[in-house]
Write an enzyme that holds these catalytic residues in place. Structure first.
Site, short mmCIF file in Angstrom:
data_model
loop_
_atom_site.label_atom_id
_atom_site.label_comp_id
_atom_site.label_asym_id
_atom_site.label_seq_id
_atom_site.Cartn_x
_atom_site.Cartn_y
_atom_site.Cartn_z
N CYS A 3 0.82 -1.21 0.00
CA CYS A 3 0.00 0.00 0.00
C CYS A 3 0.86 1.27 0.00
CB CYS A 3 -0.98 -0.05 1.17
SG CYS A 3 -2.46 0.92 0.83
N HIS A 18 -3.52 -5.05 0.74
CA HIS A 18 -2.91 -5.60 1.96
C HIS A 18 -2.97 -7.13 1.95
CE1 HIS A 18 -2.39 -1.80 4.16
NE2 HIS A 18 -3.43 -1.40 3.43
N GLU A 27 -1.30 -9.17 3.58
CA GLU A 27 -1.11 -9.75 4.92
C GLU A 27 -2.43 -10.14 5.57
OE1 GLU A 27 -0.79 -6.57 4.10
OE2 GLU A 27 -1.28 -5.19 5.74
#
Ligand code: GLN
Length: 550
Positions: A386, A512, A514
């Site tokens: 990001c 994102h 993750e």
């Protein structure tokens, strides 16, 4: 199984006492793992007592990471643990706050739904809290509901009252689990049960009798201490669970299983279920504890490094990347601001990979850019997330594409080259809460790119949380200098990923990744990034490509 059907849903309410940060979320999620592995359909919910409608407007330094769900809800970081542990996808319904509860009630009041009546905490607020729990019953055998904060907080009271009522109405289909601390006093070499005693008494003052106590402690409790705790709290001895510190959070379900917590809970609920299948979970934990291939060192250069909770999912996804590669991942959190003065980016020499995570606001941006420049010029594997992507684009624009003064419009409104600009549909947005580009969006990856081989796919969906994007007017110039836009939104309008084909491993995403990584299913980007970092380790010397990228 006797637990099916909406009317047979069981509810487990998890509260905490003594101090905060005892790991209530991990405890709740761990119980969730055991019940799920016994074939039950489990979901988890977090009730947060603060007045923000969601944590979206909170500083990560205050409250840790904002976890974004598929449906675009900005939620508490515990939802990240829930998803990683039980492996399902959660939604806005799985997290609510005092602010959201009051907002719903006040909106109803304005509509006239309570016409003539005085709107009060009891019953209107407590009813709304109960409704928010009940919403999750459909399709689930067990709803595990964690109440944020600590028993005794003023803010928690309406929630405790609501779950007390809920417990009473649901009868033997509800139970309360209370997490406490049993501190070890070094001077006398003793474990102290008094705080637990007080905490349970405080809970009982609200009318709640716990069925299970989970005692966090540094040292194992002997049976005598457990019996003492059971005695003064009216909890069965089997219900006093000892949670000694473990090496990895993923070990907690196994720790609970060793004490047969799930057997006790199911017996109390009158549910018959086969024993849990924990073979693959156990293998995963063994891999974290004893990786075969050594250690890779990853530098995370970000803005909120003082609080590791601010990057909870990034931290976990890196650990998952380690699981995928059978390596230990050692993470160093480096404040990007330090790279603007007191420290030199060449400190990255000591690392096998650089990760630049998300963030907001101008502080520390130049430090991130300096780190990325070093990684680009020295072939250090780089993963940008990001804001990390945006900084990589700025760095490339300034130092490779000759766009002096290139910047993001977020940080420099006067930049001659705003290579990162406000997204079109953000231009008219004036309010902050819940107005970013949020949640799951599809992206299309270019054939033949590193991204395509990492994902093994060209159609992907990832979760987002941003207002700014790569300025499409700059794309041609950056591309001409060697930056590849390896993924875009399906209509081609938004850049979703970049990479540097001339580099060993230099990839960034506007999303994102993750948030979707799990210990049992590491995210491909993290798996591949850690693999690249591990390769650098065994090769010993990285090519020093001074000429790289111009
Ligand atoms: N501040 C940037 C934006 O709004 C990046 C956001 C992020 O890293 N999550 O686009």
């Amino acid at each position: 199984m006797s637990a099916r059907g909406p009317h047979r849903t069981r509810y487990i309410f998890v509260t905490g006492g003594v101090v905060s940060s005892l790991g209530k979320g991990i405890a709740a999620a761990s119980l969730g793992v055991l019940l799920r592995e016994r074939g039950l359909r489990v979901t988890l919910q977090k009730l947060d007592p603060y007045i923000n409608v969601d944590p979206g407007t909170l500083s990560p330094l205050q409250h840790g990471e904002v976890f974004v769900t598929e449906d675009g809800a900005e939620t508490d970081l515990d939802l990240g643990h829930y998803e990683r542990f039980i492996g399902t996808t959660l939604s806005q319904d799985n997290n609510t706050t005092t602010g959201r509860i009051y907002r719903n009630v006040i909106e109803r009041e304005r509509r006239g739904d309570y016409l003539g009546r005085t709107v009060q905490v009891v019953p209107h607020i407590t009813d709304e809290i109960k409704r928010s729990v009940r919403v999750l019953s459909e399709g689930h055998d067990v709803v595990i509901c964690e109440v944020g904060g600590t028993v005794g907080d003023i803010e928690s009271l309406p929630f405790l009252e609501a779950i007390r009522q809920f417990g009473r109405e649901a009868g033997d289909r509800a139970m309360h689990v209370h997490l406490t601390l049993v501190p070890h006093i070094r001077a006398v070499g003793e474990l102290k049960t008094k705080p637990t005693q007080h905490s349970v008494r405080e809970l009982m003052r609200t009318g709640i009798q716990p069925t299970v106590l989970i005692c966090r402690t540094e040292h194992p409790l002997d049976d005598q201490t457990r019996a003492k705790i059971a005695g003064f709290t009216n909890v069965d001895l089997e219900g006093v669970i000892v949670a000694v510190d473990v090496d990895t959070i993923y070990e907690v379900p196994l720790q609970f299983r060793r004490q047969r917590l799930d057997d006790y809970v199911l017996r109390r609920f009158g549910i018959d279920a086969p024993p849990p299948r924990l073979e693959s979970w156990t293998r995963m934990v063994d891999r974290i504890k004893a990786p075969m291939r050594g250690t890779v060192r990853i530098a995370v250069v970000g803005k909120y490094t003082e609080l590791v909770d601010a990057y909870k999912s990034v931290e976990q996804a890196l650990i998952h990347g380690g699981i995928a590669n059978d390596v230990e991942v050692e993470i160093d959190w480096i404040a990007s601001q330090e790279l603007e003065g007191s420290r030199d980016p060449s400190l990255l020499e000591d690392y096998d990979g650089l990760l630049v995570p998300g963030g907001f606001g101008g502080r520390g941006i130049e430090g991130m850019i300096a780190a990325i420049q070093w990684a680009r010029e020295n072939h250090l594997p780089f993963l940008g997330i990001c804001l990390g992507l945006q900084c990589a684009v700025i760095e490339f624009a300034r130092h490779v594409a000759g766009l002096d003064g290139a910047h993001s419009f977020e940080f420099d409104k006067q930049s001659p080259h705003p290579v990162i600009c406000l997204m079109d549909d953000q231009r008219r947005v004036t309010t902050k809460g819940g107005t970013m580009r949020l949640g799951a969006w599809d992206a299309r990856i270019a054939d033949g790119s590193l991204a395509a081989s990492v994902y093994g796919a060209t159609e992907i969906s990832e979760r987002h949380r941003h207002r700014y994007e790569v300025n499409n007017d700059c794309r041609a110039r950056l591309r001409a200098h060697g930056l590849a836009f390896s993924a875009t939104s399906p209509d081609g309008k938004l850049v979703e990923m970049i990479e540097l084909p001339s580099h060993t491993w230099f990839v960034a995403g506007q999303f994102h990744p993750e948030l979707k990584s799990r210990p049992t299913a590491p995210h491909p980007l993290f798996a591949s990034f850690v693999e690249a970092a591990a390769a650098g380790l065994s090769a010993n010397a990285r090519p020093k490509a001074a000429a790289l990228g111009g």
